[in-house]
Write a protein that holds these residues in place. Structure first.
Motif, PDB file in Angstrom:
ATOM      1  N   PRO A  27      -3.220   9.295   1.475  1.00 30.41           N
ATOM      2  CA  PRO A  27      -2.805  10.444   0.664  1.00 30.41           C
ATOM      3  C   PRO A  27      -1.297  10.441   0.404  1.00 30.41           C
ATOM      4  O   PRO A  27      -0.502  10.666   1.306  1.00 30.41           O
ATOM      5  N   GLY A  28      -0.903  10.188  -0.821  1.00 35.71           N
ATOM      6  CA  GLY A  28       0.511  10.225  -1.171  1.00 35.71           C
ATOM      7  C   GLY A  28       0.953  11.635  -1.521  1.00 35.71           C
ATOM      8  O   GLY A  28       0.131  12.491  -1.852  1.00 35.71           O
ATOM      9  N   ASN A  29       2.233  11.890  -1.431  1.00 38.92           N
ATOM     10  CA  ASN A  29       2.832  13.174  -1.790  1.00 38.92           C
ATOM     11  C   ASN A  29       2.158  14.343  -1.066  1.00 38.92           C
ATOM     12  O   ASN A  29       1.820  15.362  -1.660  1.00 38.92           O
ATOM     13  N   THR A  30       1.975  14.221   0.232  1.00 37.32           N
ATOM     14  CA  THR A  30       1.288  15.263   0.994  1.00 37.32           C
ATOM     15  C   THR A  30       2.109  16.550   1.128  1.00 37.32           C
ATOM     16  O   THR A  30       1.568  17.566   1.555  1.00 37.32           O
ATOM     17  N   ARG A  31       3.375  16.515   0.746  1.00 38.94           N
ATOM     18  CA  ARG A  31       4.155  17.754   0.764  1.00 38.94           C
ATOM     19  C   ARG A  31       3.536  18.804  -0.146  1.00 38.94           C
ATOM     20  O   ARG A  31       3.692  19.994   0.067  1.00 38.94           O
ATOM     21  N   THR A  56       1.285   4.247   4.579  1.00 37.69           N
ATOM     22  CA  THR A  56       2.592   3.732   4.958  1.00 37.69           C
ATOM     23  C   THR A  56       3.708   4.429   4.200  1.00 37.69           C
ATOM     24  O   THR A  56       4.856   4.345   4.587  1.00 37.69           O
ATOM     25  N   GLY A  57       3.360   5.077   3.096  1.00 37.52           N
ATOM     26  CA  GLY A  57       4.371   5.659   2.224  1.00 37.52           C
ATOM     27  C   GLY A  57       4.812   4.676   1.156  1.00 37.52           C
ATOM     28  O   GLY A  57       5.605   5.000   0.288  1.00 37.52           O
ATOM     29  N   GLY A  58       4.272   3.467   1.207  1.00 37.77           N
ATOM     30  CA  GLY A  58       4.565   2.456   0.202  1.00 37.77           C
ATOM     31  C   GLY A  58       3.353   2.235  -0.681  1.00 37.77           C
ATOM     32  O   GLY A  58       2.312   1.789  -0.199  1.00 37.77           O
ATOM     33  N   LEU A  59       3.462   2.582  -1.936  1.00 37.65           N
ATOM     34  CA  LEU A  59       2.343   2.509  -2.873  1.00 37.65           C
ATOM     35  C   LEU A  59       1.642   1.152  -2.849  1.00 37.65           C
ATOM     36  O   LEU A  59       0.427   1.075  -2.688  1.00 37.65           O
ATOM     37  N   ILE A  60       2.368   0.098  -3.005  1.00 39.07           N
ATOM     38  CA  ILE A  60       1.774  -1.237  -3.102  1.00 39.07           C
ATOM     39  C   ILE A  60       1.070  -1.617  -1.799  1.00 39.07           C
ATOM     40  O   ILE A  60      -0.039  -2.144  -1.809  1.00 39.07           O
ATOM     41  N   ILE A  61       1.678  -1.329  -0.680  1.00 39.02           N
ATOM     42  CA  ILE A  61       1.076  -1.664   0.617  1.00 39.02           C
ATOM     43  C   ILE A  61      -0.212  -0.881   0.826  1.00 39.02           C
ATOM     44  O   ILE A  61      -1.230  -1.425   1.272  1.00 39.02           O
ATOM     45  N   ASP A  62      -0.195   0.403   0.473  1.00 37.91           N
ATOM     46  CA  ASP A  62      -1.390   1.226   0.651  1.00 37.91           C
ATOM     47  C   ASP A  62      -2.524   0.782  -0.272  1.00 37.91           C
ATOM     48  O   ASP A  62      -3.681   0.754   0.131  1.00 37.91           O
ATOM     49  N   VAL A  63      -2.215   0.423  -1.497  1.00 36.74           N
ATOM     50  CA  VAL A  63      -3.249  -0.055  -2.414  1.00 36.74           C
ATOM     51  C   VAL A  63      -3.700  -1.466  -2.015  1.00 36.74           C
ATOM     52  O   VAL A  63      -4.884  -1.796  -2.133  1.00 36.74           O
TER      53      VAL A  63
END
Length: 143
Positions: A27-31, A56-63
């Motif tokens: 989940p990105g942008n959980t704020r 991880t907070g890194g888009l590419i790594i998470d995808v």
């Protein structure tokens, strides 16, 4: 997956596919969950169902995890205060294309595929999700 070795490419994975069911989530942008009730519900549901958090907070790594595991979901939604920050043209569209070619799904504004979105500005930022098709269908209410 291709790897460069001595000026030529080597295929390390013959056929990458994204399975319909997800067991991992990012989940990105959980704020924004403090203002976006639907996103809060989706994140809570993933945890209640016992899905594994791979963030991880890194888009590419998470995808990349979705490709490596052959399943999963990455979502990056926004709210009034915490807007979506990923750019449609060179982040969102590229990943949506790759995920869809591997059998997964993508979604953005208007509940459409990222590949159907018309980019009007090179700096356009979008909320989106990519990954296993069944999971994308479950969260379409976020968009």
């Amino acid at each position: 997956e291709y790897t460069m070795f001595e000026n030529h490419w080597i295929i390390s994975h013959d056929h990458l596919t994204i399975q319909p069911k997800a067991k991992i989530f990012s989940p990105g942008n959980t704020r924004c969950v403090s203002e976006n009730e639907e996103y809060f519900k989706a994140c809570t549901d993933w945890m209640k169902r016992g899905m594994t958090l791979r963030y991880t907070g890194g888009l590419i790594i998470d995808v990349a995890q979705i490709f490596i595991k052959g399943q999963g979901i990455f979502a990056c939604v926004g709210s009034q205060t915490h807007k979506a920050k990923l750019r449609a043209l060179y982040e969102v569209a590229a990943l949506g294309f790759l995920i869809e070619k591997a059998g997964g799904k993508s979604i953005t504004n208007g509940k459409t595929s990222i590949l159907e979105y018309v980019v009007k500005d090179y700096n356009c930022k979008l909320p989106f999700a990519v990954g296993s098709s069944e999971e994308i269908d479950l969260i379409s209410n976020l968009f």
